[in-house]
Structure formats: C-alpha cells, structure tokens
Design a protein around this motif. Sequence first.
Motif, PDB file in Angstrom:
ATOM      1  N   GLN A  70      31.500   3.240 134.557  1.00  0.00           N
ATOM      2  CA  GLN A  70      31.790   4.669 134.644  1.00  0.00           C
ATOM      3  C   GLN A  70      31.807   5.141 136.088  1.00  0.00           C
ATOM      4  N   VAL A  71      30.836   4.701 136.875  1.00  0.00           N
ATOM      5  CA  VAL A  71      30.799   5.098 138.285  1.00  0.00           C
ATOM      6  C   VAL A  71      31.994   4.518 139.034  1.00  0.00           C
ATOM      7  N   VAL A  72      32.330   3.262 138.734  1.00  0.00           N
ATOM      8  CA  VAL A  72      33.480   2.629 139.397  1.00  0.00           C
ATOM      9  C   VAL A  72      34.764   3.392 139.102  1.00  0.00           C
ATOM     10  N   ILE A  73      34.992   3.702 137.846  1.00  0.00           N
ATOM     11  CA  ILE A  73      36.231   4.387 137.458  1.00  0.00           C
ATOM     12  C   ILE A  73      36.295   5.775 138.087  1.00  0.00           C
ATOM     13  N   LEU A  74      35.195   6.526 138.003  1.00  0.00           N
ATOM     14  CA  LEU A  74      35.185   7.877 138.558  1.00  0.00           C
ATOM     15  C   LEU A  74      35.344   7.863 140.075  1.00  0.00           C
ATOM     16  N   ALA A  75      34.577   7.003 140.746  1.00  0.00           N
ATOM     17  CA  ALA A  75      34.575   6.998 142.208  1.00  0.00           C
ATOM     18  C   ALA A  75      35.929   6.569 142.769  1.00  0.00           C
ATOM     19  N   THR A  76      36.464   5.478 142.265  1.00  0.00           N
ATOM     20  CA  THR A  76      37.735   4.983 142.802  1.00  0.00           C
ATOM     21  C   THR A  76      38.899   5.913 142.453  1.00  0.00           C
ATOM     22  N   THR A  77      38.852   6.509 141.257  1.00  0.00           N
ATOM     23  CA  THR A  77      39.926   7.431 140.867  1.00  0.00           C
ATOM     24  C   THR A  77      39.895   8.696 141.711  1.00  0.00           C
ATOM     25  N   LEU A  78      38.694   9.246 141.919  1.00  0.00           N
ATOM     26  CA  LEU A  78      38.578  10.449 142.744  1.00  0.00           C
ATOM     27  C   LEU A  78      39.065  10.191 144.163  1.00  0.00           C
ATOM     28  N   SER A  79      38.646   9.084 144.748  1.00  0.00           N
ATOM     29  CA  SER A  79      39.050   8.789 146.123  1.00  0.00           C
ATOM     30  C   SER A  79      40.552   8.554 146.218  1.00  0.00           C
ATOM     31  N   GLY A 125      21.778  14.775 144.682  1.00  0.00           N
ATOM     32  CA  GLY A 125      20.792  14.517 143.642  1.00  0.00           C
ATOM     33  C   GLY A 125      21.258  13.439 142.685  1.00  0.00           C
ATOM     34  N   ARG A 126      20.361  13.048 141.802  1.00  0.00           N
ATOM     35  CA  ARG A 126      20.663  11.998 140.846  1.00  0.00           C
ATOM     36  C   ARG A 126      21.650  12.468 139.785  1.00  0.00           C
ATOM     37  N   GLY A 127      22.290  11.513 139.139  1.00  0.00           N
ATOM     38  CA  GLY A 127      23.240  11.832 138.081  1.00  0.00           C
ATOM     39  C   GLY A 127      24.513  11.019 138.228  1.00  0.00           C
ATOM     40  N   LEU A 128      25.149  10.728 137.119  1.00  0.00           N
ATOM     41  CA  LEU A 128      26.351   9.890 137.128  1.00  0.00           C
ATOM     42  C   LEU A 128      27.461  10.496 137.964  1.00  0.00           C
ATOM     43  N   LEU A 129      27.757  11.772 137.748  1.00  0.00           N
ATOM     44  CA  LEU A 129      28.843  12.423 138.478  1.00  0.00           C
ATOM     45  C   LEU A 129      28.511  12.563 139.955  1.00  0.00           C
ATOM     46  N   ASN A 130      27.274  12.898 140.271  1.00  0.00           N
ATOM     47  CA  ASN A 130      26.879  13.055 141.676  1.00  0.00           C
ATOM     48  C   ASN A 130      26.996  11.732 142.434  1.00  0.00           C
ATOM     49  N   VAL A 131      26.565  10.655 141.804  1.00  0.00           N
ATOM     50  CA  VAL A 131      26.676   9.340 142.442  1.00  0.00           C
ATOM     51  C   VAL A 131      28.139   8.963 142.634  1.00  0.00           C
ATOM     52  N   ALA A 132      28.966   9.235 141.621  1.00  0.00           N
ATOM     53  CA  ALA A 132      30.392   8.911 141.729  1.00  0.00           C
ATOM     54  C   ALA A 132      31.048   9.686 142.864  1.00  0.00           C
ATOM     55  N   VAL A 133      30.698  10.955 143.010  1.00  0.00           N
ATOM     56  CA  VAL A 133      31.250  11.767 144.103  1.00  0.00           C
ATOM     57  C   VAL A 133      30.789  11.232 145.454  1.00  0.00           C
ATOM     58  N   ALA A 134      29.501  10.881 145.549  1.00  0.00           N
ATOM     59  CA  ALA A 134      28.965  10.343 146.805  1.00  0.00           C
ATOM     60  C   ALA A 134      29.674   9.059 147.208  1.00  0.00           C
ATOM     61  N   VAL A 135      29.953   8.193 146.233  1.00  0.00           N
ATOM     62  CA  VAL A 135      30.629   6.930 146.521  1.00  0.00           C
ATOM     63  C   VAL A 135      32.098   7.177 146.859  1.00  0.00           C
ATOM     64  N   SER A 136      32.729   8.088 146.141  1.00  0.00           N
ATOM     65  CA  SER A 136      34.169   8.319 146.347  1.00  0.00           C
ATOM     66  C   SER A 136      34.467   8.852 147.743  1.00  0.00           C
ATOM     67  N   ILE A 137      33.580   9.679 148.292  1.00  0.00           N
ATOM     68  CA  ILE A 137      33.827  10.263 149.614  1.00  0.00           C
ATOM     69  C   ILE A 137      33.906   9.172 150.679  1.00  0.00           C
ATOM     70  N   THR A 138      33.180   8.079 150.479  1.00  0.00           N
ATOM     71  CA  THR A 138      33.224   6.987 151.455  1.00  0.00           C
ATOM     72  C   THR A 138      34.552   6.241 151.429  1.00  0.00           C
ATOM     73  N   TYR A 139      35.301   6.340 150.325  1.00  0.00           N
ATOM     74  CA  TYR A 139      36.563   5.606 150.192  1.00  0.00           C
ATOM     75  C   TYR A 139      37.791   6.448 150.506  1.00  0.00           C
ATOM     76  N   ALA A 195      34.990  -3.179 143.416  1.00  0.00           N
ATOM     77  CA  ALA A 195      33.923  -4.168 143.558  1.00  0.00           C
ATOM     78  C   ALA A 195      32.832  -3.651 144.490  1.00  0.00           C
ATOM     79  N   ASP A 196      33.227  -3.000 145.559  1.00  0.00           N
ATOM     80  CA  ASP A 196      32.251  -2.484 146.514  1.00  0.00           C
ATOM     81  C   ASP A 196      31.431  -1.345 145.913  1.00  0.00           C
TER      82      ASP A 196
END
Length: 270
Positions: A70-79, A125-139, A195-196
């Motif tokens: 879920q985090v992979v799909i959200l993060a990579t799609t958002l970025s 903060g913690r949470g699935l969406l928050n983590v996905a947003v944090a990861v996506s900004i790096t990409y 993968a990252d």
Amino acid sequence: MLTGLILTGGFVLMAVLAPLFQALHLIADPQDILSSLPLEAPSPSHWFGTNVRGYDVFSRTLFGTQAALQVVILATTLSLVIGVPLGMISGYLGGKVDKCLLFLMDTLYTLPGLLLSITLAFILGRGLLNVAVAVSITYIPQYYRLVRNHTTSVKTELFIEAARAMGASPRRVLSRYLFGNVIQSVPVLFTLNAADAILILGGLGFLGLGLPEELPEWGHDLKEALPDLSTGIWWTTLFPGLFLTTLVVGISFIGEGVSELLNPRLRQQR
C-alpha cells in the motif's frame, strides 16, 4: 524479469488472501496478543512462532505485506503524478517558471532520501497516508529531473515546431505530442523507486516513525525483535527480514527487465 514477476506476484497474492485466511480462522489476528505464548518457537500451531509481545509472527509478517504494498503504490503513484507534469511544464515553458521549479527540486534532490523521509514522517506523524506522502516527496525531484531533461530536448524537434505553427495550444502540445515521447523511461524509475520505498518504509518503522505500533509492519517488528538475537531467538527477525528482502529483490528484477525491454542494448551487453 520473470523471476521478479513471480516473486512480486506472490506477495500481491499474499496481501490479497491474508484477510480471507483470517476470516476462515486459518491464521491469527495480527493484533491479537497471545499472552500465554510469548517467544514460542515455530510450531504447527504458530508456523513462524510468536514474538516477545505474544503476537503471531506469521500473521504479522503476512499482513505486513499489505502495508508494504500500500505504501509503495501510494508513494510511487503520488510522486509520478506530481513529478511528471511539473517536469513537462518546466521543460516546455522555460524562463522563470523553469528556474523556480529547478531550484526547488534541486534543493530537495540534494537531501538524502532517507533523512528527508524521516524528517517529513516526524512532522506528519504516524499513519499509512502520512508515511506514503513523506516517501513520495523524496521521489518527486527524480521524476521532475528525468522528464524535464527529456522535454527540453524534445521540444525543439520539428514535429513540435509544426504543431505550434498549426496553432496547437501548449496544453495540447504537452498532452498529445510531448507526453508520449518523454514518458518512455519513467517505468524504469518507477520500479526502482518502488523497491527503494520498501526499504525506506522499513527504516521508518524501525525508527518508530512508520505505522502505529499495533499494526503489522516489517520494520517495526524487526525493531521489536532486535534484542531477541542475543538470546538465540532467531525466528522473530528472520521472517520479517526475509519477506522484506525478497520483495525488494523481486521488484528490482522487474525494474531490470523493464530497462532491458526499453533498451535492447542492455540485454545484448549482458
């Protein structure tokens, strides 16, 4: 690539079937604490054993697949959705818009990805969406730089000049003529980032900045199991670590396969 598809497909299948297995009482609830069975070795009743809190390791490892995907799909799609249009607009328009976006993206790009994700996860903060947003900004800067460079080179081609001469609007030029030419190398970057993202999620969970503690997540479970190694309790770290590593390897194989499909020279050299 076939190996990567098989490995990744297996994880997708596990993520989909995990709730069904729980509903059929084939596996325990990942949030149920079996207080009478802490640190029980693998057995027919608990295939991967139990951890120090009494959680069933197999159930938590299986449901941890859901969180990772879920985090992979959200993060990579958002970025991708943000980075690609920004790169096209910046490369096509140029001028002050290009300079401002380039400065912003270069600033983000110079920061280490994991460090930036840790900072953003701490703020959000913690949470699935928050983590996905944090990861996506790096990409986002990676997609921006890749697409911007392609756009800058393609916009000078004759067919783009012809479209402009015929009165095509910038929006039409971007969507119809530029998009198909600059998007070709994005799938490779997408798989590499996927993968990252799993590794970053594991790192955030290990630092206590990922999902809430009661939810199954490989990085957090590894953090909880770290003291067990000194006492010879191997199963609490082996299985979450093995699942995390295998999924990363599977997606990486897909990335290599996609790269070879888009660039046959790589296949010939190998």
